[in-house]
Design a protein around this motif. Structure first.
Motif, PDB file in Angstrom:
ATOM      1  N   THR A  33      24.067  44.260  35.882  1.00  0.00           N
ATOM      2  CA  THR A  33      25.282  43.450  37.123  1.00  0.00           C
ATOM      3  C   THR A  33      25.204  43.114  38.491  1.00  0.00           C
ATOM      4  O   THR A  33      25.335  41.823  38.873  1.00  0.00           O
ATOM      5  N   ARG A  37      27.013  39.718  39.904  1.00  0.00           N
ATOM      6  CA  ARG A  37      28.165  40.091  40.646  1.00  0.00           C
ATOM      7  C   ARG A  37      27.865  37.997  42.580  1.00  0.00           C
ATOM      8  O   ARG A  37      28.833  38.288  42.710  1.00  0.00           O
ATOM      9  N   ARG A  40      30.771  35.919  40.671  1.00  0.00           N
ATOM     10  CA  ARG A  40      31.421  36.449  41.140  1.00  0.00           C
ATOM     11  C   ARG A  40      31.576  36.159  42.989  1.00  0.00           C
ATOM     12  O   ARG A  40      32.754  35.433  43.305  1.00  0.00           O
ATOM     13  N   TYR A  77      37.180  54.440  66.146  1.00  0.00           N
ATOM     14  CA  TYR A  77      37.691  54.875  64.890  1.00  0.00           C
ATOM     15  C   TYR A  77      38.664  55.192  64.501  1.00  0.00           C
ATOM     16  O   TYR A  77      39.724  55.318  63.861  1.00  0.00           O
ATOM     17  N   ALA A  81      41.431  54.258  61.667  1.00  0.00           N
ATOM     18  CA  ALA A  81      41.620  55.097  60.398  1.00  0.00           C
ATOM     19  C   ALA A  81      42.976  55.493  60.518  1.00  0.00           C
ATOM     20  O   ALA A  81      44.170  55.311  59.075  1.00  0.00           O
ATOM     21  N   ARG A  83      45.138  53.318  58.946  1.00  0.00           N
ATOM     22  CA  ARG A  83      44.809  52.188  58.370  1.00  0.00           C
ATOM     23  C   ARG A  83      46.499  51.571  57.904  1.00  0.00           C
ATOM     24  O   ARG A  83      46.202  50.217  58.130  1.00  0.00           O
ATOM     25  N   TYR A 125      41.170  70.680  69.956  1.00  0.00           N
ATOM     26  CA  TYR A 125      41.430  70.337  68.567  1.00  0.00           C
ATOM     27  C   TYR A 125      40.218  69.050  68.703  1.00  0.00           C
ATOM     28  O   TYR A 125      39.481  68.744  67.255  1.00  0.00           O
ATOM     29  N   GLN A 128      38.036  71.735  65.973  1.00  0.00           N
ATOM     30  CA  GLN A 128      37.898  71.498  64.878  1.00  0.00           C
ATOM     31  C   GLN A 128      37.836  70.098  63.711  1.00  0.00           C
ATOM     32  O   GLN A 128      37.729  69.816  63.422  1.00  0.00           O
ATOM     33  N   LYS A 131      34.739  70.248  63.786  1.00  0.00           N
ATOM     34  CA  LYS A 131      33.640  71.333  62.513  1.00  0.00           C
ATOM     35  C   LYS A 131      34.410  70.384  61.154  1.00  0.00           C
ATOM     36  O   LYS A 131      33.276  70.750  60.034  1.00  0.00           O
ATOM     37  N   ASN A 132      34.945  69.373  60.746  1.00  0.00           N
ATOM     38  CA  ASN A 132      35.341  68.855  60.109  1.00  0.00           C
ATOM     39  C   ASN A 132      34.518  67.509  60.127  1.00  0.00           C
ATOM     40  O   ASN A 132      35.116  67.196  59.505  1.00  0.00           O
ATOM     41  N   GLU A 135      34.407  65.644  57.152  1.00  0.00           N
ATOM     42  CA  GLU A 135      35.378  65.479  55.919  1.00  0.00           C
ATOM     43  C   GLU A 135      35.817  63.260  56.567  1.00  0.00           C
ATOM     44  O   GLU A 135      36.270  62.386  56.305  1.00  0.00           O
ATOM     45  N   HIS A 136      35.444  64.204  58.350  1.00  0.00           N
ATOM     46  CA  HIS A 136      36.269  62.689  58.744  1.00  0.00           C
ATOM     47  C   HIS A 136      35.181  62.054  58.995  1.00  0.00           C
ATOM     48  O   HIS A 136      35.416  59.952  58.914  1.00  0.00           O
ATOM     49  N   GLU A 140      30.425  56.274  53.238  1.00  0.00           N
ATOM     50  CA  GLU A 140      30.333  56.484  52.017  1.00  0.00           C
ATOM     51  C   GLU A 140      28.583  55.680  51.638  1.00  0.00           C
ATOM     52  O   GLU A 140      29.158  54.450  51.955  1.00  0.00           O
ATOM     53  N   GLN A 148      24.523  69.045  64.269  1.00  0.00           N
ATOM     54  CA  GLN A 148      23.633  69.717  65.051  1.00  0.00           C
ATOM     55  C   GLN A 148      24.662  71.228  65.811  1.00  0.00           C
ATOM     56  O   GLN A 148      24.206  71.156  67.329  1.00  0.00           O
ATOM     57  N   ASP A 228      32.545  50.976  59.474  1.00  0.00           N
ATOM     58  CA  ASP A 228      32.590  50.660  57.918  1.00  0.00           C
ATOM     59  C   ASP A 228      34.031  50.592  57.733  1.00  0.00           C
ATOM     60  O   ASP A 228      34.291  49.473  57.089  1.00  0.00           O
TER      61      ASP A 228
END
Lengths: 483, 270
Positions: A33, A37, A40, A77, A81, A83, A125, A128, A131-132, A135-136, A140, A148, A228
């Motif tokens: 590919t 690219r 393109r 961030y 975020a 968006r 907050y 939390q 701990k997540n 996800e945040h 990618e 840690q 990113d």
């Protein structure tokens, strides 16, 4: 429809690409590919690399953040975020290696045991968020961030005369939803047999969402995710501000309403170069940590007239704090929390090999000088070790392996955060003065400042108590602590 | 009228979840009832970030698979259905666990959930289980993550917990175990791929723990060292570790300590 000249130009580029394509096919290349690219990319309008000078900040940006530590990166961030808002963010950081930044030199602990509800909510907050964090903050294509986070808890010890403070704080913390429990002297003795509970009558132990983490990974994750999502980091220094006061009207300074004067642009000077770029921005956020007071003076905060609320400087200055890393072979094991002695020294376990970190806030009268980050080992011998050995008898035998020093962005008024806009300038926001608990509040502050910019008010937690107005009226919001 | 519309919307939301409408499902997973109670849960998941660099069909397919996996995980960890909570917190949580493919044992002596391994027939607790508490939970191989686990930890009286092989059980879930520290006696966390040594180090808060199985944890370094430190910290605890590492020189160096250092090892290694 393309003009003829452009057609010829594109065909020429295509043939260049297709020859390499043919070569890849002929040689049985693996990435089939890539030539597609290349074609393109050749067909699209892109600014050639040499014209794209990404080291220099642009002439206009929506939000300019001064200081790229944990606070600045977190605000960048959260702004990116959101968006749909489509905000362009530039972060100006003069120390690209973060050698003197409070973030990377901090011990990285998080606790909910405060006495002001806003502080407790911000830490909850942030816990939390941490701990997540997968996800945040996962970018990618690269590894998930690993902070840690050790959920071991804080243990505040109180003597007989300060017991009531601990009781009252406990009620406030419970009302806010923190998971804390009180332990009597007997319970402490049974639970932590290595501890000497002579004059300690009460202890407050954090069960959940308290502990320590790696602040460098937190900073790195925030920064990489912000980049990113489109934020831009510039290695430069802010040296001046331009103010516009065409619409300024005389107002009552005690009302703290903005009077129409705004920051127009910021003078950003590049490192190791005489070049100075004028960056126009809608909002300027000051998160310069220990040097926020100095930068405020550039704006006239502290040297201006009283009628415009510019007579009080930003009361943030650097204070040096030492952290010592030692090895104690028979020390407390897994159950060692972050122990805070009534004398003010703290100690916590680091890793699983019998190593510990400790430190202490010195008295007001013998604050060390902030010119450099050299460590004074006598401070450990005279102030910390006797208290440690008294509290944990096995720590009479220990060996200091290393030590470092870092700056607190110390708020001289009340050692609590300053979050919010300045009364004299409508678009100048501050998030500084955390005096040692910045890391644990950085995700929450990022979210709150982004809400203030995008929605005009604090939505998640109401931190108007921590605004700059209290510095002008000199009404401190003090933490009632046991030490 | 308003209530009917609300219920209709809930119904539509739940069916759309099941039929793989990914974008709507993400927004629907927080119902209006739970959004007020837990404002920071599930709302924070930033999944509005679409990968616009999808160039080939294979990348579209990879993205689809990732989204489907995320959807399966999110649908296993939905907030508790208020209908089930009518019969009590215990039964509501038990139904939640059973829907996530776990088995639950009540103190009236019966196991609820899938009856035979791999079978689709499930037995749900009904009125006969009112008034009894949940004793044991067998949630091995389920997709429970920290959001669902937080609901499970509201149960007091859980003595046996088996979360073997759950891919989304991580350090934060082990830290949540502190809520059942007064009743938990047997814990099994074999083969959990997301658990690290910081999570296992928080297990010292479970003061009544008697048996702990922690074999095959790929991300935990120095697992035998932590196991012996845990046995020092918690009275009456015995840890079972079966390590894949063959007892050779290089593996002992990897474990970062030798048998002589610890003296007599109290871990049973097979």
């Amino acid at each position: 429809m393309l003009k003829l000249g452009r057609c010829v130009h594109l065909l020429a580029r295509c043939t260049n690409q297709t020859s390499s394509f043919a070569r890849t096919l002929a040689s049985g290349g693996t990435d089939i590919t890539k030539p597609f690219r290349q074609i393109r990319d050749g067909l699209s309008w892109t600014i050639p690399k040499d014209l794209q000078n990404s080291d220099r900040p642009p002439g206009e940006v929506d939000v300019l953040i001064i200081g790229g530590g944990a606070m600045g990166s977190s605000i960048a961030y959260f702004l990116k975020a959101a968006r749909k808002a489509g905000v362009s963010v530039a972060v100006v950081e003069r120390d690209s290696g973060y050698s003197m930044s409070s973030t990377v030199l901090s011990v990285g602990s998080i606790r909910q045991q405060f006495s002001t509800p806003e502080n407790i909510y911000m830490s909850m907050y942030s816990a939390q968020f941490i701990k997540n964090v997968q996800e945040h903050l996962q970018v990618e294509g690269s590894d998930p961030p690993d902070l840690q986070f050790n959920d071991q808890g804080y243990l505040f010890l109180a003597t007989k005369d300060k017991e009531h403070i601990l009781h009252e704080n406990h009620i406030i913390q419970k009302n806010c939803g923190a998971k804390v429990e009180l332990m009597t002297q007997n319970q402490l003795k049974k639970r932590f047999p290595w501890m000497n509970t002579d004059n300690v009558t009460l202890g407050s132990y954090g069960l959940e969402n308290e502990g320590w983490l790696d602040p460098w990974s937190l900073l790195k994750s925030f920064k990489e995710k912000a980049i990113d999502l489109g934020a831009k980091y510039y290695n430069a220094e802010v040296t001046g501000f331009n103010v516009v006061d065409d619409d300024a009207k005389p107002i009552d300074p005690t009302q703290f309403a903005p009077n129409g004067r705004r920051l127009n642009s910021v003078m950003v000077s590049m490192i190791n170069s005489p070049e100075v770029v004028e960056v126009k921005s809608s909002y300027v956020v000051l998160t310069a940590g220990a040097w926020s007071g100095q930068l405020g003076k550039l704006l006239g905060i502290g040297t201006g007239p009283k009628e415009e609320n510019l007579h009080m400087p930003i009361p943030v200055e650097p204070r040096k704090r030492y952290v010592y890393f030692f090895h104690c072979p028979e020390g407390p094991g897994l159950e060692c929390p972050l122990l805070i002695d009534p004398s003010g020294s703290y100690v916590r376990r680091e890793g699983f090999g019998g190593n510990y970190l400790c430190g202490k806030s010195p008295n007001e009268c013998d604050e060390p000088s902030c010119e450099d980050l050299n460590v004074n080992y006598d401070f450990f011998d005279t102030e910390i070790w006797p208290n440690l050995a008294h509290r944990i008898p096995v720590m009479e035998k220990l060996k200091v392996k290393s030590a470092w020093a870092g700056y607190y962005d110390y708020n001289c008024l009340d050692q609590n955060a300053i979050i919010g806009s300045h009364p004299a300038y409508g678009n100048f926001l501050m998030a500084t003065g955390f005096s040692g608990h910045g890391i644990q509040q950085s995700p929450a502050v990022g979210k709150l400042v982004s809400e203030k910019i995008l929605a005009g008010e604090f939505q998640t937690i109401d931190v108007s108590k921590f605004g700059f107005e209290r510095c002008i009226t000199e009404t401190p919001v003090l933490e009632r602590c046991v030490i | 009228m308003n209530l009917m519309m609300q219920q209709g919307r809930l119904f539509v939301q739940r069916t759309l979840c099941k039929t793989c409408a990914m974008q709507m499902a993400r927004r629907c997973l927080v119902t209006p009832q739970t959004a007020k109670v837990l404002p920071w849960r599930l709302n924070n998941i930033q999944r509005g970030y679409h990968n616009i660099r999808l160039e080939t069909i294979s990348e579209v397919w990879q993205q689809f698979k990732k989204e489907f996996k995320y959807l399966k995980r999110a649908s296993a960890n939905r907030p508790l259905d208020p209908k089930d909570l009518n019969l009590g917190l215990e039964i509501g949580t038990a139904v939640f666990l059973i829907k996530a493919n776990a088995r639950v044992h009540f103190s009236n002596g019966r196991w609820y959930g899938r009856q035979q391994k791999g079978e689709r027939k499930v037995r749900l607790p009904a009125e006969e289980a009112v008034g009894y508490t949940v004793n044991a939970i067998d949630a091995s191989g389920t997709l429970i993550d920290q959001n669902g686990f937080r609901d499970v930890m509201k149960l007091t009286g859980v003595k046996y917990l088996n979360i073997e092989g759950c891919p989304h059980i991580d350090d934060t879930c082990l830290a949540h175990l502190v809520h059942i520290r007064d009743s938990l006696t047997h814990l099994n966390i074999n083969k959990c791929p997301s658990v690290t040594e910081n999570g296992v180090a928080t297990l010292h808060k479970l003061r009544k723990l008697e048996r702990l199985n922690m074999s095959d944890l790929p991300k935990v370094r120095y697992s035998k060292l932590i196991a012996s430190m845990l046995e020092d910290a918690v009275p009456r605890l015995r840890v079972n570790i079966i390590s894949n590492l063959v007892d050779t020189e290089e593996n002992r160096a990897k474990e970062n300590f030798t048998e002589e250092d610890l003296g007599q090892t109290r871990t049973e290694s097979v």
